[in-house]
Enzyme design. Sequence first.
Site, PDB file in Angstrom:
ATOM      1  N   ARG A 159      44.891  54.507  76.951  1.00  0.00           N
ATOM      2  CA  ARG A 159      44.120  54.392  75.983  1.00  0.00           C
ATOM      3  C   ARG A 159      43.183  53.139  76.220  1.00  0.00           C
ATOM      4  O   ARG A 159      42.514  52.294  75.093  1.00  0.00           O
ATOM      5  CB  ARG A 159      44.962  53.824  74.863  1.00  0.00           C
ATOM      6  N   SER A 234      47.154  56.853  66.113  1.00  0.00           N
ATOM      7  CA  SER A 234      48.761  55.585  66.316  1.00  0.00           C
ATOM      8  C   SER A 234      48.098  54.371  66.071  1.00  0.00           C
ATOM      9  O   SER A 234      46.846  54.171  66.341  1.00  0.00           O
ATOM     10  CB  SER A 234      49.025  55.745  67.820  1.00  0.00           C
ATOM     11  N   GLU A 330      46.115  49.240  68.957  1.00  0.00           N
ATOM     12  CA  GLU A 330      45.019  50.376  69.352  1.00  0.00           C
ATOM     13  C   GLU A 330      43.897  50.487  68.983  1.00  0.00           C
ATOM     14  O   GLU A 330      42.732  50.336  69.392  1.00  0.00           O
ATOM     15  CB  GLU A 330      45.907  51.464  69.940  1.00  0.00           C
TER      16      GLU A 330
END
Length: 334
Positions: A159, A234, A330
């Site tokens: 990520r 997420s 994130e």
Amino acid sequence: MLKKNISLKPYNTFGIDVNAESFAVVTSLEQLKKIISEYKEVFILSGGSNILLTKDISKPVISLCTKGIETHEHDDEHVLVTAQAGENWHEFVLWCIDNNYGGIENLSLIPGNVGTSPIQNIGAYGVEIKDTFYQLEALEIETNTIKTFTASDCNFGYRDSFFKREGKGKYIILNVTFKLTRKDHLLRKDYGAIRAELEKTSNTDPSIKDISDIITGIRKAKLPDPKEIGNSGSFFKNPVISKAHFEQLKQSYPKIPSYPAGKNLIKVPAGWLIEQCGFKGKRFGDAGVHKNQALVLVNYGNASGKDILDLAQNIQSTVKQKFDIDLEIEVNII
Ligand code: EPU
């Protein structure tokens, strides 16, 4: 070309209502270059699927909607496919599947556009974009010129990429090229739920379309559709902890799920940690934690960016207290 005072609610998947002082939908490179030469500092909004807007935006907001998919011959086994930044990611995946180009089928139904996919190296079900990435072209804002980036220039991680770090705010990704297989596709079907579905249907020779359909089904069951309930997928990364720390936690929580993450390192699912802290399915005003996947924060309608961020901080401090683990956000907080 720029419109004044536009609500960005329809332009971010969290559905957060902030004001853009000026706003333009851009459909060509010429338009983009013209705006950059005039304003220098702009805010690029692509699919708006990985941001949390917490304040009004004074820089010109550009919704990058450039379209187009092209193929280039490569070799017998591979094809190079270039998609413009404004192509919807999932539609691009389906286009590749229809043409029997393999490699990104596990990334089906991820919200967002092609242009932002490399920024956070989107990933799901054992595949990341870096696995098929070939190159991208980006406009360097300072010089208003086009630069080409190879995979190593992008410095992809979990990520993560150059564009989230050193390159942040300096480039606008224009198009991305993937190297996909034309035949003998390498299917990644080890993920438990994929294997279970293949067994259930006695499918021993799945196609890339079968894998895409299965993943689409799994995602629909687990993850909220941003068209129905605001979210950004997420919200946190899955944290990586030391093996020693993990062994210590395992004594108190024998069922703690884990994945190896390098020498003496273990990745623990953030969704599990958040669920253990009692947040799953909880609602605080219009901000909440999704009922099927605790890693996803949701906006039930009128939550502000700050409401979501307050909830995220509450989760972070509770997880820290209970497990001594720092959860890293994130999503890009603006
Ligand atoms: N889990 C719980 N409770 C929850 C959620 C998960 O106990 O509320 C447990 C599950 O039982 C399982 C483990 O956590 O043992 C992993 O769950 P899952 O397979 O759903 O995957 P994840 O680690 O939570 C990651 C990605 C997702 C991606 C899936 C599938 C990150 C930050 N997230 O989630 O990506 O779809 O794996 O590959 O790595 C996204 O980035 O937006 C995203 C949705």
